[in-house]
Design an enzyme around this catalytic site. Structure first.
Site, PDB file in Angstrom:
ATOM      1  N   LEU A 192       0.837  -1.196   0.000  1.00 59.52           N
ATOM      2  CA  LEU A 192       0.000   0.000   0.000  1.00 59.52           C
ATOM      3  C   LEU A 192       0.871   1.244   0.000  1.00 59.52           C
ATOM      4  CD1 LEU A 192      -2.869  -0.851   2.488  1.00 59.52           C
ATOM      5  CD2 LEU A 192      -2.610  -1.403   0.077  1.00 59.52           C
ATOM      6  N   GLY A 218       1.062  -5.368   1.116  1.00 58.58           N
ATOM      7  CA  GLY A 218       0.040  -5.402   0.055  1.00 58.58           C
ATOM      8  C   GLY A 218       0.556  -6.083  -1.209  1.00 58.58           C
ATOM      9  N   ASN A 246       4.725  -7.541   6.516  1.00 58.83           N
ATOM     10  CA  ASN A 246       5.598  -6.857   7.489  1.00 58.83           C
ATOM     11  C   ASN A 246       4.887  -5.707   8.199  1.00 58.83           C
ATOM     12  OD1 ASN A 246       5.415  -5.308   5.139  1.00 58.83           O
ATOM     13  ND2 ASN A 246       7.409  -4.363   5.471  1.00 58.83           N
ATOM     14  N   GLU A 247       3.547  -5.721   8.195  1.00 56.06           N
ATOM     15  CA  GLU A 247       2.767  -4.587   8.705  1.00 56.06           C
ATOM     16  C   GLU A 247       3.180  -4.123  10.101  1.00 56.06           C
ATOM     17  OE1 GLU A 247       1.583  -6.829   6.738  1.00 56.06           O
ATOM     18  OE2 GLU A 247       0.134  -5.927   5.368  1.00 56.06           O
TER      19      GLU A 247
HETATM   20  C1  LIG Z   1      -4.465  -1.489   8.851  1.00 51.81           C
HETATM   21  C2  LIG Z   1      -3.546  -1.351   7.728  1.00 51.81           C
HETATM   22  C3  LIG Z   1      -3.366  -2.601   6.958  1.00 51.81           C
HETATM   23  C4  LIG Z   1      -2.442  -2.354   5.845  1.00 51.81           C
HETATM   24  C5  LIG Z   1      -2.169  -3.422   4.957  1.00 51.81           C
HETATM   25  C6  LIG Z   1      -1.082  -3.402   4.151  1.00 51.81           C
HETATM   26  C7  LIG Z   1      -0.070  -2.387   4.437  1.00 51.81           C
HETATM   27  C8  LIG Z   1       0.970  -2.110   3.402  1.00 51.81           C
HETATM   28  O1  LIG Z   1       1.035  -2.623   2.319  1.00 51.81           O
HETATM   29  S1  LIG Z   1       1.978  -0.907   3.956  1.00 51.81           S
HETATM   30  C9  LIG Z   1       3.317  -0.871   2.839  1.00 51.81           C
HETATM   31  C10 LIG Z   1       4.373  -1.829   3.252  1.00 51.81           C
HETATM   32  N1  LIG Z   1       5.502  -1.708   2.375  1.00 51.81           N
HETATM   33  C11 LIG Z   1       6.748  -1.624   2.795  1.00 51.81           C
HETATM   34  O2  LIG Z   1       7.038  -1.703   3.960  1.00 51.81           O
HETATM   35  C12 LIG Z   1       7.751  -1.432   1.718  1.00 51.81           C
HETATM   36  C13 LIG Z   1       8.495  -0.159   1.930  1.00 51.81           C
HETATM   37  N2  LIG Z   1       9.491   0.033   0.855  1.00 51.81           N
HETATM   38  C14 LIG Z   1      10.639  -0.632   0.788  1.00 51.81           C
HETATM   39  O3  LIG Z   1      10.983  -1.460   1.602  1.00 51.81           O
HETATM   40  C15 LIG Z   1      11.530  -0.288  -0.359  1.00 51.81           C
HETATM   41  O4  LIG Z   1      11.109   0.952  -0.877  1.00 51.81           O
HETATM   42  C16 LIG Z   1      11.512  -1.328  -1.485  1.00 51.81           C
HETATM   43  C17 LIG Z   1      12.253  -2.585  -1.001  1.00 51.81           C
HETATM   44  C18 LIG Z   1      10.114  -1.670  -1.915  1.00 51.81           C
HETATM   45  C19 LIG Z   1      12.273  -0.729  -2.700  1.00 51.81           C
HETATM   46  O5  LIG Z   1      13.543  -0.316  -2.313  1.00 51.81           O
HETATM   47  P1  LIG Z   1      14.368   0.656  -3.270  1.00 51.81           P
HETATM   48  O6  LIG Z   1      14.366   0.143  -4.649  1.00 51.81           O
HETATM   49  O7  LIG Z   1      15.687   0.877  -2.607  1.00 51.81           O
HETATM   50  O8  LIG Z   1      13.527   2.005  -3.325  1.00 51.81           O
HETATM   51  P2  LIG Z   1      13.411   3.123  -2.197  1.00 51.81           P
HETATM   52  O9  LIG Z   1      13.300   2.526  -0.859  1.00 51.81           O
HETATM   53  O10 LIG Z   1      14.488   4.127  -2.401  1.00 51.81           O
HETATM   54  O11 LIG Z   1      12.003   3.773  -2.549  1.00 51.81           O
HETATM   55  C20 LIG Z   1      11.830   4.632  -3.677  1.00 51.81           C
HETATM   56  C21 LIG Z   1      10.789   5.659  -3.305  1.00 51.81           C
HETATM   57  O12 LIG Z   1       9.558   4.997  -3.103  1.00 51.81           O
HETATM   58  C22 LIG Z   1       9.059   5.339  -1.809  1.00 51.81           C
HETATM   59  N3  LIG Z   1       8.313   4.185  -1.283  1.00 51.81           N
HETATM   60  C23 LIG Z   1       8.765   2.930  -1.108  1.00 51.81           C
HETATM   61  N4  LIG Z   1       7.765   2.132  -0.676  1.00 51.81           N
HETATM   62  C24 LIG Z   1       6.681   2.912  -0.554  1.00 51.81           C
HETATM   63  C25 LIG Z   1       5.346   2.668  -0.147  1.00 51.81           C
HETATM   64  N5  LIG Z   1       4.920   1.444   0.225  1.00 51.81           N
HETATM   65  N6  LIG Z   1       4.490   3.693  -0.151  1.00 51.81           N
HETATM   66  C26 LIG Z   1       4.882   4.920  -0.533  1.00 51.81           C
HETATM   67  N7  LIG Z   1       6.134   5.229  -0.932  1.00 51.81           N
HETATM   68  C27 LIG Z   1       7.017   4.220  -0.935  1.00 51.81           C
HETATM   69  C28 LIG Z   1      10.295   5.659  -1.000  1.00 51.81           C
HETATM   70  O13 LIG Z   1       9.968   6.449   0.108  1.00 51.81           O
HETATM   71  C29 LIG Z   1      11.108   6.394  -2.010  1.00 51.81           C
HETATM   72  O14 LIG Z   1      10.575   7.699  -2.114  1.00 51.81           O
HETATM   73  P3  LIG Z   1      11.506   8.971  -2.416  1.00 51.81           P
HETATM   74  O15 LIG Z   1      12.511   9.015  -1.309  1.00 51.81           O
HETATM   75  O16 LIG Z   1      10.576  10.135  -2.397  1.00 51.81           O
HETATM   76  O17 LIG Z   1      12.129   8.700  -3.744  1.00 51.81           O
END
Ligand SMILES: CCCC/C=C\CC(=O)SCCNC(=O)CCNC(=O)[C@H](O)C(C)(C)COP(=O)(O)OP(=O)(O)OC[C@H]1O[C@@H](n2cnc3c(N)ncnc32)[C@H](O)[C@@H]1OP(=O)(O)O
Length: 322
Positions: A131, A176, A198-199
């Protein structure tokens, strides 16, 4: 069209193009403005289009459309649609993207020529980052509800999808993203990535319908450990616990899924009804409690502590680059 003859009497009657489905080939040719009443042969295809046979064939057999971060490629030879998520930087699921996925899946479901879907990513190293955290951090109330309802609707459609669905997991797939993969009928993952719910690491709680899938795949004990600790499994660990069905080198992921699909020669009605019997208890449970589920989500997200943790998590992602 009769195989083995060329209506233009070119003398190459013995070498007609051999498509599995002659009618589909003719339909494809019509879109290229070939005379539909005539049979065709390799020689004519080449002389009319001036293209190489391989290029012509590729064009007959597939159509590609790209819209709202999704690329849809339809191979009319195999009846397989590849739905590729293409929303940089990380295919995070925001409101618009979820709505787009819901709509596109609906269109694919109605497509009589499609028998199976491959869900994959067009981005390097990422299947789907889950998400979009910015939807949950300091949210607008109305949008937050719409966001969650869109996730519920999209998931119900994907999980109850009557055609075969296979995930080609070509990168990381947390939270997600794991939900998308787990909702498919079969999962092939590339080596050296991570997947899982990993929520808790973000200070949030996976809803019951995420957890039901996890428990169904991992079992109660392993789910308890993995969910509480917010564990992300490496591809190799995911294979061991049954979260994915195969792990292969990155470049082999799509060919492996295609091969697997070609081996699923199961009568469609029997397979679809069996899937429905196994899955409907879960998606119906959500369908019947969608409003309550949305209210618990909104309640959780609005907690001050949750907002603090989400803020810190977002910051930690941004700080990675520094
Ligand atoms: C009651 C609630 C229930 C909810 C159910 C589900 C919840 C979810 O799905 S929450 C989301 C969980 N996701 C994560 O924890 C993943 C987080 N991201 C990462 O670990 C890494 O970004 C990833 C391994 C996916 C990719 O790594 P990289 O290739 O090194 O990229 P970056 O980390 O540099 O990210 C680039 C850019 O994207 C932004 N980002 C990453 N993930 C998310 C996200 N899930 N939502 C929004 N934005 C995200 C990150 O901040 C970077 O942004 P900028 O710094 O502005 O470039």
């Amino acid at each position: 069209m009769r195989a083995g003859t060329c209506a233009w009497n070119c003398g190459r009657g013995g070498s007609p193009l051999r498509y599995a489905n002659a009618e589909r080939s003719m339909a494809a040719l019509r879109t290229l403005r070939f005379p539909s009443c005539l049979a065709f042969c390799r020689k004519h295809v080449n002389s009319i289009t001036g293209r190489s046979f391989a290029k012509c064939q590729a064009r007959f057999l597939s159509s590609v459309t790209e819209r709202d971060g999704l690329q849809v490629s339809h191979n009319s030879n195999t009846g397989v649609v590849t739905l590729s998520m293409n929303k940089p930087p990380v295919n995070s699921l925001n409101l618009e993207f979820l709505q787009s996925m819901h709509k596109t899946l609906g269109e694919i479901q109605d497509d009589q020529d499609c028998r199976a879907v491959i869900l994959t990513s067009g981005l390097t190293n990422i299947f789907c980052a889950g998400l979009d955290i910015t939807e949950m951090y300091q949210p607008d109330d109305k949008r937050l509800r719409e966001f969650w309802t869109s996730l519920q609707d999209m998931w119900i459609r994907l999980y109850s999808f009557p055609k075969t669905t296979m995930a080609a997991i070509t990168g990381h797939s947390p939270a997600g993203g794991a939900l998308l993969a787990m909702s498919c009928d079969y999962r092939v993952m590339a080596e050296n990535f991570t997947i899982g719910l990993n929520e808790t690491k973000l200070g949030i709680v996976a809803p019951t319908w995420f957890i039901d899938l996890y428990v169904g795949i991992l079992g109660q004990r392993l789910s308890e450990l993995a969910l509480q600790t917010g564990k992300l499994f490496t591809s190799e660990e995911a294979l061991k616990v049954g979260l994915v069905d195969q792990v292969v080198p990155l470049n082999d992921v799509i060919p492996t899924v295609e091969k697997e699909l070609s081996e699923w020669k199961i009568p469609a009605l029997a397979r679809g009804m069996t899937k429905d019997v196994l899955r409907r208890i879960y998606w119906r449970k959500l369908q019947e409690t969608q409003d309550v589920d949305t209210e618990s989500f909104v309640f959780l997200i609005k907690q001050e502590k949750v907002q603090q943790t989400l803020g810190l998590y977002l910051q930690s992602l941004k700080n990675k680059k520094k």
